[in-house]
Design a protein around this motif. Structure first.
Motif, PDB file in Angstrom:
ATOM      1  N   GLN A 136      70.325  61.908 -12.631  1.00  0.00           N
ATOM      2  CA  GLN A 136      70.906  62.794 -11.625  1.00  0.00           C
ATOM      3  C   GLN A 136      72.163  62.175 -11.017  1.00  0.00           C
ATOM      4  O   GLN A 136      73.173  62.855 -10.841  1.00  0.00           O
ATOM      5  N   THR A 139      75.039  62.503 -13.623  1.00  0.00           N
ATOM      6  CA  THR A 139      75.650  63.827 -13.752  1.00  0.00           C
ATOM      7  C   THR A 139      76.335  64.243 -12.458  1.00  0.00           C
ATOM      8  O   THR A 139      77.357  64.939 -12.488  1.00  0.00           O
ATOM      9  N   ASP A 140      75.829  63.794 -11.302  1.00  0.00           N
ATOM     10  CA  ASP A 140      76.498  64.111 -10.044  1.00  0.00           C
ATOM     11  C   ASP A 140      77.780  63.320  -9.859  1.00  0.00           C
ATOM     12  O   ASP A 140      78.616  63.673  -9.030  1.00  0.00           O
ATOM     13  N   GLY A 143      79.680  65.237 -13.627  1.00  0.00           N
ATOM     14  CA  GLY A 143      79.512  66.644 -13.989  1.00  0.00           C
ATOM     15  C   GLY A 143      78.830  66.746 -15.331  1.00  0.00           C
ATOM     16  O   GLY A 143      77.746  66.197 -15.541  1.00  0.00           O
ATOM     17  N   ASN A 144      79.455  67.459 -16.279  1.00  0.00           N
ATOM     18  CA  ASN A 144      78.911  67.545 -17.630  1.00  0.00           C
ATOM     19  C   ASN A 144      79.009  66.175 -18.300  1.00  0.00           C
ATOM     20  O   ASN A 144      80.069  65.540 -18.286  1.00  0.00           O
ATOM     21  N   ASP A 164      75.772  70.808 -20.447  1.00  0.00           N
ATOM     22  CA  ASP A 164      76.148  71.471 -19.210  1.00  0.00           C
ATOM     23  C   ASP A 164      75.253  70.968 -18.086  1.00  0.00           C
ATOM     24  O   ASP A 164      74.059  70.731 -18.276  1.00  0.00           O
ATOM     25  N   GLN A 165      75.832  70.806 -16.901  1.00  0.00           N
ATOM     26  CA  GLN A 165      75.068  70.265 -15.788  1.00  0.00           C
ATOM     27  C   GLN A 165      73.864  71.134 -15.441  1.00  0.00           C
ATOM     28  O   GLN A 165      72.814  70.621 -15.037  1.00  0.00           O
ATOM     29  N   TYR A 169      70.042  69.610 -15.137  1.00  0.00           N
ATOM     30  CA  TYR A 169      69.178  69.770 -13.974  1.00  0.00           C
ATOM     31  C   TYR A 169      67.827  70.382 -14.347  1.00  0.00           C
ATOM     32  O   TYR A 169      66.779  69.976 -13.824  1.00  0.00           O
ATOM     33  N   HIS A 449      84.674  64.503  -8.505  1.00  0.00           N
ATOM     34  CA  HIS A 449      83.934  63.723  -9.497  1.00  0.00           C
ATOM     35  C   HIS A 449      84.705  62.448  -9.797  1.00  0.00           C
ATOM     36  O   HIS A 449      85.856  62.290  -9.373  1.00  0.00           O
ATOM     37  N   MET A 480      81.308  70.517  -9.270  1.00  0.00           N
ATOM     38  CA  MET A 480      79.945  70.392  -9.761  1.00  0.00           C
ATOM     39  C   MET A 480      79.305  71.774  -9.893  1.00  0.00           C
ATOM     40  O   MET A 480      79.636  72.697  -9.144  1.00  0.00           O
ATOM     41  N   TYR A 481      78.383  71.899 -10.800  1.00  0.00           N
ATOM     42  CA  TYR A 481      77.660  73.167 -10.991  1.00  0.00           C
ATOM     43  C   TYR A 481      77.069  73.660  -9.679  1.00  0.00           C
ATOM     44  O   TYR A 481      77.076  74.858  -9.383  1.00  0.00           O
TER      45      TYR A 481
END
Length: 489
Positions: A136, A139-140, A143-144, A164-165, A169, A449, A480-481
């Motif tokens: 987590q 990716t945070d 992003g992707n 893809d984020q 998740y 990011h 971010m998504y």
């Protein structure tokens, strides 16, 4: 738990062996290349220990936390060598941070595979939990990222696809639920003395697992409230099946043994490296002062004139004060203790997650006010403060405003720059404008990011191309998504 140097170094070395032995044998000369002093297989106890300690050492230190996440998250600012807080980054640092994340993820995947092969159910659950925790943050941060293919190097996948984020998740939520179900089997296997987080306490591991799942779920609250609500309500609705952190005794803190090279990373930067590059940010000092928050004197030291004064994050040189002594340095609890702690997760954060869920009208098993005030109490207690009146202060007293939950959560997250930065991007509380000294003018918020490492654009160009193409000025571009803010750049 307290770590002891001999045991600590034993597990770090044994885990590191995995990184240097892969590919050392050929089909024709396997026996010639065998080294009896360098094992090709390391027990999961070692690789779990290595992952926990290595992550704290390299992702919660100067380069992994203080310079960028803590500055981007609004807790710290730099008073010397200010480049990082101004979005002037070092390419080698980004390469390293990327490598460190995947190094830990790879070791955790090895731990999981070993646990499955040897029917070590609790080891599998613990490694799966920590893998989700690390993934987590990864990716945070970018992003992707490569995820579903990223740990298949031994199977020949050397240019992994980018996920893809949103899909990442979904995978994290599923893995954490699986980990809880594994813990629920009450398997007799022990984690051993390589468990640097909870000393083999499986109940605390299970609480950590479900609390991380709450963290993942609340991050989706604004972009996918249906998924966020269902996960949080499932956990909050049956805490016998899904136990969570309830008090500071459950905190997931990595406590350092002290003594080179195992001093706590923030303290090591000061004592071992002789650095004095950071001060508490003006954003944090001003907010704590306005709220008459008793944590101010714990988070920060008075400046040379006795006043608490923060530094602007990434300020231009001509805006700095004439003397560095006029800035408040980081408080002793967080900076001066070589046997200090690295905070992976706190119970205060869990309380604020439940408070936000309740404020959203979801069934959190507690009212928003109860959870909000419990979060404040937990943070004050963690910092050894007793101040019941604080909750009645103007700007603190609960009145139904969810932004107060966001703000108190951000305050409580001090020294966890990864989570503070993520939460400010999700909530826009507090509002953190782009650094005035940044070489990229025109941006209205701090970085979205981290920059992608150059190795990805050269060695994995086909897969990274579409994602990197959405980047603007290294730190901006696609949000971010889960970042639903509009009208920002």
């Amino acid at each position: 738990m307290k770590l002891y140097n001999r045991r600590f170094s034993k597990f770090i070395l044994a885990g590191a062996l995995i990184l240097i032995t892969g590919g050392s044998c050929t089909k024709s000369f396997d026996r010639i290349n065998e080294n009896p002093n360098t094992p090709e297989k390391v027990p999961g106890n070692n690789t779990l220990a290595y992952s926990i300690a290595y992550y704290g050492e390299f992702l919660y230190d100067l380069w992994g936390d203080m310079n960028e996440p803590e500055c981007f998250g609004g807790h710290l600012g730099k008073i010397q060598y200010i480049d990082e807080s101004r979005n002037v980054y070092r390419g080698v640092v980004m390469e390293n941070l990327w490598t460190y994340h995947y190094r830990v993820l790879n070791n955790l995947q090895i731990t999981i595979s070993d646990a499955v092969s040897n029917n070590k159910v609790n080891m599998q659950a613990a490694a799966l939990t920590f893998k989700a925790y690390v993934a987590q943050i990864a990716t945070d941060s970018w992003g992707n990222i490569p995820y579903s293919d990223a740990l298949k190097g031994n199977s020949g996948v050397i240019t992994p696809k980018y996920d893809d984020q949103k899909a990442i998740y979904a995978s994290l939520l599923a893995d954490l639920k699986t980990a809880n179900d594994l813990f629920a089997k009450n398997s007799p296997d022990a984690l051993g003395d390589g468990d640097f987080l909870f000393s083999g306490d499986l109940t605390k591991w299970r609480k950590f697992c479900n609390s991380v799942r709450l963290r993942v779920a609340i991050r989706l609250s604004k972009v996918d409230p249906v998924t966020a609500k269902s996960n949080i309500e499932e956990i909050a609705g049956d805490q016998e099946k899904y136990p969570i952190m309830t008090d500071n005794g459950d905190n997931a803190f990595l406590t350092w043994p002290g003594g080179k090279p195992y001093n706590e990373p923030w303290a090591s930067n000061k004592s071992d490296d002789g650095r004095d590059d950071h001060a508490v940010s003006d954003t944090l000092v001003n907010i704590l002062s306005r709220l008459k928050d008793p944590r101010l004197s714990v988070y920060a030291k008075p400046a040379s004139d006795g006043q608490f004064r923060g530094v602007g994050i990434g300020i231009p040189d001509n805006d700095r004060l004439p003397s560095l002594a006029l800035y408040s340095r980081i408080g002793a609890r967080f900076r001066d203790n070589k046997q200090g702690f690295t905070p992976y997760m706190r119970v205060a954060e869990v309380k604020f997650i439940l408070a936000e869920a309740a404020a959203n009208g979801w069934n959190a098993g507690v009212s928003a006010q109860q959870a909000y005030e419990a979060g404040i109490d937990a943070s004050l207690a963690e910092n050894q403060i007793t101040n019941a009146a604080y909750k009645t202060n103007s700007g603190v007293k609960w009145d139904g405003d969810v932004k107060k939950i966001y703000l108190q959560k951000w305050i409580a997250l001090f020294k966890d720059g990864h989570e503070a930065w993520a939460e400010t991007r999700r909530t826009d509380v507090p509002v953190l404008p782009a650094a005035k000294g940044s070489p990229y003018p025109g941006h209205t918020r701090v970085s979205f990011h981290l920059p992608y490492p150059n190795s990805e654009t050269t060695l994995n160009k086909t897969n990274s191309g579409p994602t990197v193409g959405q980047v603007k000025d290294n730190f901006w571009g696609k949000q971010m998504y889960w970042d639903t803010r509009t009208g920002i750049n």
